[in-house]
Write an enzyme that holds these catalytic residues in place. Sequence first.
Site, PDB file in Angstrom:
ATOM      1  N   GLN A   1      81.952  -9.675  39.091  1.00 44.82           N
ATOM      2  CA  GLN A   1      82.375 -10.725  40.023  1.00 44.82           C
ATOM      3  C   GLN A   1      83.765 -11.225  39.638  1.00 44.82           C
ATOM      4  O   GLN A   1      83.904 -12.210  38.922  1.00 44.82           O
ATOM      5  CB  GLN A   1      81.363 -11.877  39.968  1.00 44.82           C
ATOM      6  CG  GLN A   1      81.606 -12.980  40.931  1.00 44.82           C
ATOM      7  CD  GLN A   1      81.119 -12.652  42.324  1.00 44.82           C
ATOM      8  OE1 GLN A   1      80.285 -11.797  42.516  1.00 44.82           O
ATOM      9  NE2 GLN A   1      81.650 -13.340  43.288  1.00 44.82           N
ATOM     10  N   PHE A   2      84.811 -10.549  40.109  1.00 39.46           N
ATOM     11  CA  PHE A   2      86.172 -10.935  39.737  1.00 39.46           C
ATOM     12  C   PHE A   2      86.543 -12.324  40.233  1.00 39.46           C
ATOM     13  O   PHE A   2      87.392 -12.992  39.648  1.00 39.46           O
ATOM     14  CB  PHE A   2      87.197  -9.898  40.220  1.00 39.46           C
ATOM     15  CG  PHE A   2      87.530  -9.983  41.675  1.00 39.46           C
ATOM     16  CD1 PHE A   2      88.607 -10.745  42.105  1.00 39.46           C
ATOM     17  CD2 PHE A   2      86.773  -9.309  42.616  1.00 39.46           C
ATOM     18  CE1 PHE A   2      88.930 -10.822  43.449  1.00 39.46           C
ATOM     19  CE2 PHE A   2      87.091  -9.378  43.965  1.00 39.46           C
ATOM     20  CZ  PHE A   2      88.163 -10.143  44.372  1.00 39.46           C
ATOM     21  N   THR A   3      85.879 -12.807  41.265  1.00 42.28           N
ATOM     22  CA  THR A   3      86.227 -14.115  41.829  1.00 42.28           C
ATOM     23  C   THR A   3      85.898 -15.273  40.889  1.00 42.28           C
ATOM     24  O   THR A   3      86.316 -16.404  41.152  1.00 42.28           O
ATOM     25  CB  THR A   3      85.545 -14.336  43.191  1.00 42.28           C
ATOM     26  OG1 THR A   3      84.129 -14.312  43.021  1.00 42.28           O
ATOM     27  CG2 THR A   3      85.961 -13.268  44.191  1.00 42.28           C
TER      28      THR A   3
END
Length: 141
Positions: A74-76
Amino acid sequence: MRAVVQRVSRARVTVEGRTVGEIDEPGLLVLVGVTHDDTPELAAKLAAKLWGLRILDGEKSCSDVGAPLLVISQFTLYADLAKGRRPSWSAAAPGPVAEPLVNAVIQALRDGGARVQTGVFGADMKVSLVNDGPVTIIVDL
Protein backbone atom coordinates in the site's frame (compact mmCIF):
# COMPACT_ATOMS: atom_id res chain seq x y z
CA MET A 1 8.32 0.92 6.87
CA ARG A 2 4.78 1.61 7.84
CA ALA A 3 1.91 -0.79 8.37
CA VAL A 4 -1.77 -0.38 9.11
CA VAL A 5 -2.92 -3.47 10.97
CA GLN A 6 -6.57 -4.38 11.35
CA ARG A 7 -7.93 -7.22 13.45
CA VAL A 8 -10.45 -8.94 11.21
CA SER A 9 -12.88 -11.81 11.36
CA ARG A 10 -12.36 -12.25 7.60
CA ALA A 11 -10.78 -10.38 4.69
CA ARG A 12 -10.35 -10.78 0.95
CA VAL A 13 -8.50 -9.08 -1.87
CA THR A 14 -9.52 -9.37 -5.51
CA VAL A 15 -7.89 -8.33 -8.76
CA GLU A 16 -10.07 -8.02 -11.87
CA GLY A 17 -12.90 -9.83 -10.07
CA ARG A 18 -10.73 -12.81 -9.09
CA THR A 19 -9.90 -13.55 -5.44
CA VAL A 20 -6.10 -13.56 -5.04
CA GLY A 21 -5.88 -13.66 -1.24
CA GLU A 22 -8.38 -14.46 1.49
CA ILE A 23 -8.61 -15.30 5.16
CA ASP A 24 -11.94 -16.62 6.40
CA GLU A 25 -11.19 -16.78 10.11
CA PRO A 26 -9.99 -14.30 12.74
CA GLY A 27 -6.59 -12.85 11.90
CA LEU A 28 -4.88 -9.68 10.71
CA LEU A 29 -5.17 -7.60 7.57
CA VAL A 30 -1.88 -5.76 7.11
CA LEU A 31 -1.34 -2.90 4.65
CA VAL A 32 2.42 -2.33 4.17
CA GLY A 33 4.07 0.83 2.87
CA VAL A 34 7.75 1.22 2.03
CA THR A 35 9.81 4.41 1.93
CA HIS A 36 13.20 5.09 0.31
CA ASP A 37 15.53 4.22 3.17
CA ASP A 38 13.86 0.98 4.29
CA THR A 39 16.01 -2.15 4.44
CA PRO A 40 15.63 -5.95 4.55
CA GLU A 41 16.52 -5.78 8.26
CA LEU A 42 13.61 -3.41 8.84
CA ALA A 43 11.34 -5.78 6.89
CA ALA A 44 12.36 -8.63 9.22
CA LYS A 45 11.72 -6.43 12.26
CA LEU A 46 8.25 -5.52 10.96
CA ALA A 47 7.43 -9.18 10.34
CA ALA A 48 8.46 -10.08 13.88
CA LYS A 49 6.35 -7.23 15.27
CA LEU A 50 3.30 -8.35 13.25
CA TRP A 51 3.70 -12.02 14.16
CA GLY A 52 3.90 -11.21 17.87
CA LEU A 53 1.40 -8.34 18.04
CA ARG A 54 -1.03 -9.19 20.85
CA ILE A 55 -4.28 -7.72 19.55
CA LEU A 56 -6.34 -10.84 18.87
CA ASP A 57 -9.07 -12.02 21.22
CA GLY A 58 -7.72 -12.57 24.73
CA GLU A 59 -4.63 -10.45 24.01
CA LYS A 60 -3.20 -13.26 21.87
CA SER A 61 -0.95 -12.86 18.86
CA CYS A 62 -1.04 -14.64 15.51
CA SER A 63 1.97 -16.65 16.68
CA ASP A 64 0.11 -17.68 19.85
CA VAL A 65 -2.94 -19.08 18.05
CA GLY A 66 -1.76 -19.69 14.48
CA ALA A 67 -4.04 -16.99 13.09
CA PRO A 68 -3.61 -16.04 9.43
CA LEU A 69 -2.46 -12.71 7.99
CA LEU A 70 -3.45 -11.06 4.73
CA VAL A 71 -0.57 -8.78 3.69
CA ILE A 72 -1.13 -6.16 0.97
CA SER A 73 1.29 -3.56 -0.39
CA GLN A 74 0.00 0.00 0.00
CA PHE A 75 2.20 2.85 -1.25
CA THR A 76 -0.45 5.41 -0.31
CA LEU A 77 0.51 5.00 3.35
CA TYR A 78 3.31 7.46 2.54
CA ALA A 79 1.04 10.18 1.15
CA ASP A 80 2.26 13.71 1.88
CA LEU A 81 -0.59 16.16 2.41
CA ALA A 82 1.49 19.17 3.48
CA LYS A 83 0.68 21.29 0.42
CA GLY A 84 -2.63 21.73 -1.31
CA ARG A 85 -5.33 19.13 -1.69
CA ARG A 86 -3.55 16.63 -3.93
CA PRO A 87 -1.33 14.09 -2.14
CA SER A 88 2.30 13.74 -3.10
CA TRP A 89 3.67 10.21 -3.27
CA SER A 90 7.35 11.23 -3.22
CA ALA A 91 7.98 9.59 0.17
CA ALA A 92 6.85 6.19 -1.14
CA ALA A 93 9.60 3.99 -2.54
CA PRO A 94 9.29 3.11 -6.24
CA GLY A 95 8.13 -0.38 -7.17
CA PRO A 96 11.59 -1.87 -7.82
CA VAL A 97 12.62 -0.86 -4.28
CA ALA A 98 9.33 -1.54 -2.50
CA GLU A 99 8.31 -4.89 -3.97
CA PRO A 100 11.32 -6.87 -2.69
CA LEU A 101 10.86 -5.37 0.78
CA VAL A 102 7.15 -6.21 0.94
CA ASN A 103 8.09 -9.72 -0.21
CA ALA A 104 10.75 -9.83 2.53
CA VAL A 105 8.08 -9.09 5.16
CA ILE A 106 5.90 -11.87 3.74
CA GLN A 107 8.78 -14.35 3.59
CA ALA A 108 9.93 -13.54 7.12
CA LEU A 109 6.40 -14.16 8.39
CA ARG A 110 6.23 -17.48 6.56
CA ASP A 111 9.70 -18.45 7.81
CA GLY A 112 8.40 -17.82 11.33
CA GLY A 113 5.49 -20.21 10.77
CA ALA A 114 2.75 -17.78 9.71
CA ARG A 115 0.00 -18.60 7.26
CA VAL A 116 0.11 -15.61 4.91
CA GLN A 117 -2.14 -14.63 2.04
CA THR A 118 -1.25 -11.69 -0.20
CA GLY A 119 -2.45 -9.25 -2.77
CA VAL A 120 -0.71 -8.58 -6.10
CA PHE A 121 1.98 -5.91 -5.97
CA GLY A 122 1.10 -2.88 -8.12
CA ALA A 123 -2.32 -4.20 -9.13
CA ASP A 124 -5.63 -2.37 -8.80
CA MET A 125 -6.90 -4.35 -5.81
CA LYS A 126 -10.29 -4.41 -4.15
CA VAL A 127 -10.08 -5.20 -0.44
CA SER A 128 -13.05 -6.26 1.65
CA LEU A 129 -12.94 -7.00 5.34
CA VAL A 130 -14.88 -7.29 8.54
CA ASN A 131 -12.94 -5.29 11.12
CA ASP A 132 -13.28 -7.01 14.49
CA GLY A 133 -13.66 -4.62 17.36
CA PRO A 134 -12.93 -2.44 15.46
CA VAL A 135 -9.19 -2.64 16.11
CA THR A 136 -6.82 -0.72 13.84
CA ILE A 137 -3.18 0.00 14.71
CA ILE A 138 -0.48 1.94 12.86
CA VAL A 139 3.05 0.53 13.09
CA ASP A 140 5.87 2.91 12.09
CA LEU A 141 9.43 1.58 12.04
